[in-house]
Design an enzyme around this catalytic site. Sequence first.
Site, PDB file in Angstrom:
ATOM      1  N   ASN A 147       5.557  -1.393  -1.669  1.00  0.00           N
ATOM      2  CA  ASN A 147       4.639  -0.455  -1.027  1.00  0.00           C
ATOM      3  C   ASN A 147       5.389   0.694  -0.364  1.00  0.00           C
ATOM      4  OD1 ASN A 147       5.356  -2.881   0.552  1.00  0.00           O
ATOM      5  ND2 ASN A 147       4.401  -1.801   2.251  1.00  0.00           N
ATOM      6  N   CYS A 205      10.528   5.158  14.932  1.00  0.00           N
ATOM      7  CA  CYS A 205       9.572   5.682  15.907  1.00  0.00           C
ATOM      8  C   CYS A 205       8.137   5.530  15.436  1.00  0.00           C
ATOM      9  CB  CYS A 205       9.850   7.151  16.176  1.00  0.00           C
ATOM     10  SG  CYS A 205      11.555   7.486  16.608  1.00  0.00           S
ATOM     11  N   SER A 247      -5.585  -6.846  -3.500  1.00  0.00           N
ATOM     12  CA  SER A 247      -6.409  -6.314  -2.426  1.00  0.00           C
ATOM     13  C   SER A 247      -7.198  -5.116  -2.940  1.00  0.00           C
ATOM     14  CB  SER A 247      -5.504  -5.907  -1.267  1.00  0.00           C
ATOM     15  OG  SER A 247      -6.273  -5.348  -0.241  1.00  0.00           O
TER      16      SER A 247
HETATM   17  C1  PLP Z   1       2.457  -5.057  -0.776  1.00  0.00           C
HETATM   18  C2  PLP Z   1       1.332  -5.337   0.157  1.00  0.00           C
HETATM   19  N1  PLP Z   1       1.008  -6.605   0.457  1.00  0.00           N
HETATM   20  C3  PLP Z   1      -0.003  -6.904   1.278  1.00  0.00           C
HETATM   21  C4  PLP Z   1      -0.770  -5.923   1.868  1.00  0.00           C
HETATM   22  C5  PLP Z   1      -1.882  -6.316   2.793  1.00  0.00           C
HETATM   23  O1  PLP Z   1      -3.126  -6.182   2.191  1.00  0.00           O
HETATM   24  P1  PLP Z   1      -4.459  -6.124   3.065  1.00  0.00           P
HETATM   25  O2  PLP Z   1      -4.411  -4.839   3.809  1.00  0.00           O
HETATM   26  O3  PLP Z   1      -5.571  -6.153   2.064  1.00  0.00           O
HETATM   27  O4  PLP Z   1      -4.474  -7.319   3.937  1.00  0.00           O
HETATM   28  C6  PLP Z   1      -0.466  -4.577   1.590  1.00  0.00           C
HETATM   29  C7  PLP Z   1      -1.205  -3.452   2.181  1.00  0.00           C
HETATM   30  O5  PLP Z   1      -1.351  -3.235   3.355  1.00  0.00           O
HETATM   31  C8  PLP Z   1       0.604  -4.282   0.721  1.00  0.00           C
HETATM   32  O6  PLP Z   1       0.945  -3.023   0.434  1.00  0.00           O
HETATM   33  S1  FES Z   2       9.881   6.350  19.519  1.00  0.00           S
HETATM   34 FE1  FES Z   2      11.724   7.109  18.765  1.00  0.00          FE
HETATM   35  S2  FES Z   2      11.928   8.977  19.817  1.00  0.00           S
HETATM   36 FE2  FES Z   2      10.052   8.229  20.534  1.00  0.00          FE
END
Ligand code: PLP
Ligand code: FES
Lengths: 394, 131
Positions: free
Chosen positions: A152, A325, A200
């Site tokens: 992802n 961050c 999903s």
């Molecule tokens: C690779 C991967 N696994 C699991 C999830 C979780 O899926 P869901 O948001 O449907 O719980 C996500 C997305 O957030 C994902 O990108």
């Molecule tokens: S959280 Fe990294 S500078 Fe603010």
Amino acid sequence: MTRIVYADNAATTSLSRHALEEMMPYLTKEYGNPSTVYSLGRSAKKAMENARAKIASALGCRPDEIFITSGGTEADNWAIRSAAIMKKDKGKHIISTVLEHHAVLHTLKSLEKAGYEVTYLGVDSAGNISLDELKNTIRQDTILITVIAASNEIGTIMPIAEIGALAREKGILFHTDAVQAVGHIPVNTEEMKIDLLSLSAHKFKGPKGIGALYIKKGLRLPSNMYGGAQERGLRSGTENVAGIVGMAAALEEAVSNMDNNIKKISAMRDRLIDGLLKIPYTRLTGDPVNRLPGSASFVFECIEGESMVLLLDQAGICASSGSACSSGSLDPSHVLLAIGLPHEVAHGSLRLSLNEDNTEEDVDYILEKLPPIISRLRDMSPLWEEKISGKPIK
Amino acid sequence: MYSEKVMDHFNNPRNVGALEDANGIGHVGNSTCGDIMKIYVKIEDDIIKDISFKTFGCGAAVATSSMATEMVKGKTVREALKLSNKAVAEALDGLPPAKMHCSVLAEEGIKAAIEDYFKRQGIDPAAVLKE
Ligand SMILES: Cc1ncc(COP(=O)(O)O)c(C=O)c1O
Ligand code: FES
């Protein structure tokens, strides 16, 4: 009004019109409980079973191998925890990778606390695992291999068919978190020898809060939820009929348009990548070729991702970052560190993810708006000053 | 998650960039998330005549640098040394809890710049800071 360019389709997608239309009756007049015997309930049940058949056909499996969940997270939790419990007499060793989503990673961490041992396969700088290393990691007591189908964060696609073949040959259960893959690239549970697969709906233009776990026929996975014995007793609770119908409609649509979508989306992605790599001190993260059609992920040195995301938002562009961050934990994403990026470089992470709703004009717009944002942030960065002057700041 | 004031200071940061005739420069880093801030001061007759910053960090880091420099500009060194990160955060109508550490950097950056000024003047900063 500023224009909105949505380029965060790896986070979630808009709902397909077709899916919405298919869902509408089940949000309005068809409100029956699928477990009841009268016709209102029976028609809901029928719609649900019809949907299950569509999902099965998209994955090349049987309808009775599809179990509905509340999304990818639940499917991952269920698959991994259940496999671990089911096989604990054979052993307590699990193999996974450093690229996993938190839904897998945190489930594995909880198993480690309960006495299981997990080996996380490392990746090269493009995010690829080594099949030889996987082979060498398998032990007598290995009970489960769980590997994300496509990252992802950096888009790299894993060799799922090869892993499946190896796991089947060794008699080890194989789970894949295919949340980013299903509906986007070909996935076939039979050909890829997958035992358990999470998906999903909201990643392929279906509704949020609904997903599925494919469980290969014959696997006696423990129940995930006790109650009224819905989902053949494995996941009780009155079904989200509209959600299931919407998920199936969106998946059917995504799969039937997949070839065209891949062509169209990857052409836009490549133009985006080529354009942005012209910016100095910029790197693509993930594999340049073997990557999800919509995924364009980068690090821009000397600037910070959350600032970039906020300025992009001002320009109407939705994107995301894996910088420290922008994470709740204030640590850079484990995936960016796993591909070998130093902390300060991971700071400059930006992920743009396209889908079939994006247009060439969107790409033009991003290519126009992003470079000045990067210059602006670099102009106020003490690291950039150091980089271009060649002098350390102190 | 950010207040309107934070967004205003982030989008239109005040006092951003290097200060050519700075006579004190503070350079601080943050081990929490890895951000870096540089504060330039020009001190004359015990007054912060001019101040600017450069920041490699999140929206809150930029906004707190901007607000903090604005708050001490024109003030005496002694007043500037009293600036707390809490006061900066309050002036911005608050920060999310996870972002409070970013405001600490602004406070530390200003202190470091003043300290550097004293060092350049041949004055022991420790003695001044203790007062
Ligand atoms: C690779 C991967 N696994 C699991 C999830 C979780 O899926 P869901 O948001 O449907 O719980 C996500 C997305 O957030 C994902 O990108
Ligand atoms: S959280 Fe990294 S500078 Fe603010």
